[in-house]
Design a protein around this motif. Structure first.
Motif, PDB file in Angstrom:
ATOM      1  N   PHE A  20      78.968  54.322  29.709  1.00  0.00           N
ATOM      2  CA  PHE A  20      80.228  54.947  29.299  1.00  0.00           C
ATOM      3  C   PHE A  20      80.423  54.893  27.779  1.00  0.00           C
ATOM      4  CE2 PHE A  20      81.151  53.295  33.647  1.00  0.00           C
ATOM      5  CZ  PHE A  20      81.316  54.520  34.270  1.00  0.00           C
ATOM      6  N   GLN A  21      79.347  54.675  27.059  1.00  0.00           N
ATOM      7  CA  GLN A  21      79.471  54.440  25.616  1.00  0.00           C
ATOM      8  C   GLN A  21      80.071  55.638  24.880  1.00  0.00           C
ATOM      9  OE1 GLN A  21      76.612  51.792  23.766  1.00  0.00           O
ATOM     10  NE2 GLN A  21      76.170  53.374  22.256  1.00  0.00           N
ATOM     11  N   SER A  22      79.666  56.826  25.223  1.00  0.00           N
ATOM     12  CA  SER A  22      80.227  58.012  24.568  1.00  0.00           C
ATOM     13  C   SER A  22      81.716  58.131  24.843  1.00  0.00           C
ATOM     14  CB  SER A  22      79.497  59.274  25.025  1.00  0.00           C
ATOM     15  OG  SER A  22      79.627  59.440  26.438  1.00  0.00           O
ATOM     16  N   GLY A  23      82.125  57.810  26.075  1.00  0.00           N
ATOM     17  CA  GLY A  23      83.541  57.834  26.425  1.00  0.00           C
ATOM     18  C   GLY A  23      84.320  56.763  25.687  1.00  0.00           C
ATOM     19  N   GLU A  24      83.693  55.608  25.509  1.00  0.00           N
ATOM     20  CA  GLU A  24      84.350  54.521  24.785  1.00  0.00           C
ATOM     21  C   GLU A  24      84.589  54.899  23.329  1.00  0.00           C
ATOM     22  OE1 GLU A  24      83.012  50.381  25.903  1.00  0.00           O
ATOM     23  OE2 GLU A  24      81.363  51.529  26.763  1.00  0.00           O
ATOM     24  N   LEU A  25      83.611  55.564  22.715  1.00  0.00           N
ATOM     25  CA  LEU A  25      83.770  56.023  21.339  1.00  0.00           C
ATOM     26  C   LEU A  25      84.858  57.084  21.243  1.00  0.00           C
ATOM     27  CD1 LEU A  25      80.033  56.224  20.240  1.00  0.00           C
ATOM     28  CD2 LEU A  25      81.738  54.539  19.499  1.00  0.00           C
ATOM     29  N   GLN A  26      84.957  57.909  22.267  1.00  0.00           N
ATOM     30  CA  GLN A  26      85.988  58.942  22.291  1.00  0.00           C
ATOM     31  C   GLN A  26      87.378  58.318  22.363  1.00  0.00           C
ATOM     32  OE1 GLN A  26      85.523  62.119  21.777  1.00  0.00           O
ATOM     33  NE2 GLN A  26      87.695  62.631  21.975  1.00  0.00           N
ATOM     34  N   ILE A  27      87.496  57.228  23.122  1.00  0.00           N
ATOM     35  CA  ILE A  27      88.775  56.530  23.214  1.00  0.00           C
ATOM     36  C   ILE A  27      89.190  56.000  21.841  1.00  0.00           C
ATOM     37  CG2 ILE A  27      89.915  54.467  24.133  1.00  0.00           C
ATOM     38  CD1 ILE A  27      88.317  54.874  26.705  1.00  0.00           C
ATOM     39  N   TYR A 168      83.427  48.283  21.122  1.00  0.00           N
ATOM     40  CA  TYR A 168      83.597  49.235  22.204  1.00  0.00           C
ATOM     41  C   TYR A 168      84.681  48.714  23.150  1.00  0.00           C
ATOM     42  CZ  TYR A 168      79.070  51.116  20.718  1.00  0.00           C
ATOM     43  OH  TYR A 168      78.047  51.660  19.987  1.00  0.00           O
ATOM     44  N   VAL A 169      85.231  49.599  23.961  1.00  0.00           N
ATOM     45  CA  VAL A 169      86.255  49.208  24.937  1.00  0.00           C
ATOM     46  C   VAL A 169      85.719  48.139  25.889  1.00  0.00           C
ATOM     47  CG1 VAL A 169      87.717  50.024  26.841  1.00  0.00           C
ATOM     48  CG2 VAL A 169      87.405  51.455  24.806  1.00  0.00           C
ATOM     49  N   SER A 170      84.484  48.302  26.334  1.00  0.00           N
ATOM     50  CA  SER A 170      83.905  47.328  27.278  1.00  0.00           C
ATOM     51  C   SER A 170      83.716  45.957  26.635  1.00  0.00           C
ATOM     52  CB  SER A 170      82.563  47.843  27.815  1.00  0.00           C
ATOM     53  OG  SER A 170      81.676  48.159  26.760  1.00  0.00           O
ATOM     54  N   ASP A 171      83.532  45.908  25.311  1.00  0.00           N
ATOM     55  CA  ASP A 171      83.441  44.616  24.617  1.00  0.00           C
ATOM     56  C   ASP A 171      84.758  43.859  24.738  1.00  0.00           C
ATOM     57  OD1 ASP A 171      80.928  45.416  23.733  1.00  0.00           O
ATOM     58  OD2 ASP A 171      81.673  46.133  21.804  1.00  0.00           O
ATOM     59  N   VAL A 172      85.838  44.577  24.496  1.00  0.00           N
ATOM     60  CA  VAL A 172      87.164  43.966  24.547  1.00  0.00           C
ATOM     61  C   VAL A 172      87.556  43.650  25.988  1.00  0.00           C
ATOM     62  CG1 VAL A 172      89.619  44.372  24.109  1.00  0.00           C
ATOM     63  CG2 VAL A 172      87.915  45.061  22.412  1.00  0.00           C
ATOM     64  N   PHE A 173      87.281  44.578  26.898  1.00  0.00           N
ATOM     65  CA  PHE A 173      87.599  44.353  28.310  1.00  0.00           C
ATOM     66  C   PHE A 173      86.859  43.120  28.836  1.00  0.00           C
ATOM     67  CE2 PHE A 173      86.590  45.069  32.834  1.00  0.00           C
ATOM     68  CZ  PHE A 173      87.872  45.145  33.344  1.00  0.00           C
TER      69      PHE A 173
END
Length: 211
Positions: A20-27, A168-173
């Motif tokens: 989901f990396q591209s989506g995370e960057l978009q966020i 990235y969002v997943s890093d924080v999550f």
């Protein structure tokens, strides 16, 4: 705690596979499209640094009611989280997002990306402190304020890392989940050890009084 580990595993899967990396960057682009250096969020991000964490624990050390019951176990929990976070970063070796907004500011990044140290360590500290402070609160509004401040601080600190595109969002999550796990674990271990100590002291006093 099992649910937190499961969610951390989910975040780890996203980080390792990059699915989901591209989506995370978009966020990150959506929440900060103009790449603004928000002063308030920069302050929260600074609070998540080691000096911010030391300041919070130092503040708890100033008050007699929280010195031994909150500050010391919270310090041990946060230090443990810090060590584990550094190990996890070396294990997963995830590079941070490119074009980081904080590249030329006083908030710099030098380590790997997953899990977010700010999110993990601040959450471990605030959750542990919250669980240990709540029994000391005598009024409902004090409990509500404690929960609001502790959860709110860890949430905004983590959000700031995505806002500035240093994580990235997943890093924080993932950092939130594993940090909450350590916060609950630290508070639980301390409470159990304190309970055993209190029971032992009560038994000793009872034996002495009987004799």
């Amino acid at each position: 705690m099992a649910a937190l580990l499961t969610l951390f595993a989910l975040g780890t899967f996203c980080a390792v596979t990059g699915c989901f990396q591209s989506g995370e960057l978009q966020i990150a682009r959506l929440i900060n499209p103009n790449r603004n250096e928000n002063v308030v969020l920069m302050l929260f991000s600074a609070i998540g640094e080691y000096y911010g964490i030391f300041a919070i624990i130092g503040l708890l050390l100033l008050f007699p009611d929280t010195r031994a019951k909150v500050a010391l176990p919270t310090a041990v929990t946060t230090l443990s989280s810090w060590i584990i976070n550094e190990l996890l970063k070396v294990i997963f070796v995830r590079e941070r997002p490119a074009q980081r907004l904080l590249e030329n500011t006083f908030l710099r990044v030098h380590s790997y990306s997953f899990p977010s140290g700010h999110a993990m360590n601040s959450t471990a500290m605030y959750i542990c402190a919250m669980l240990l402070i709540l029994p000391l609160c005598k009024r409902k509004w004090q409990k509500a304020l404690t929960v609001f401040v502790c959860i709110g601080m860890s949430a905004v600190i983590g959000f700031s890392r995505v806002y500035f595109n240093v994580h990235y969002v997943s890093d924080v999550f993932g950092g939130w989940c594993i940090g909450a796990f350590f916060g609950i674990l630290g508070a639980t271990v301390y409470s159990k050890l304190k309970g055993k100590k209190d029971n032992g002291n009560n038994r000793t006093k009872t034996e002495v009084s009987d004799h």
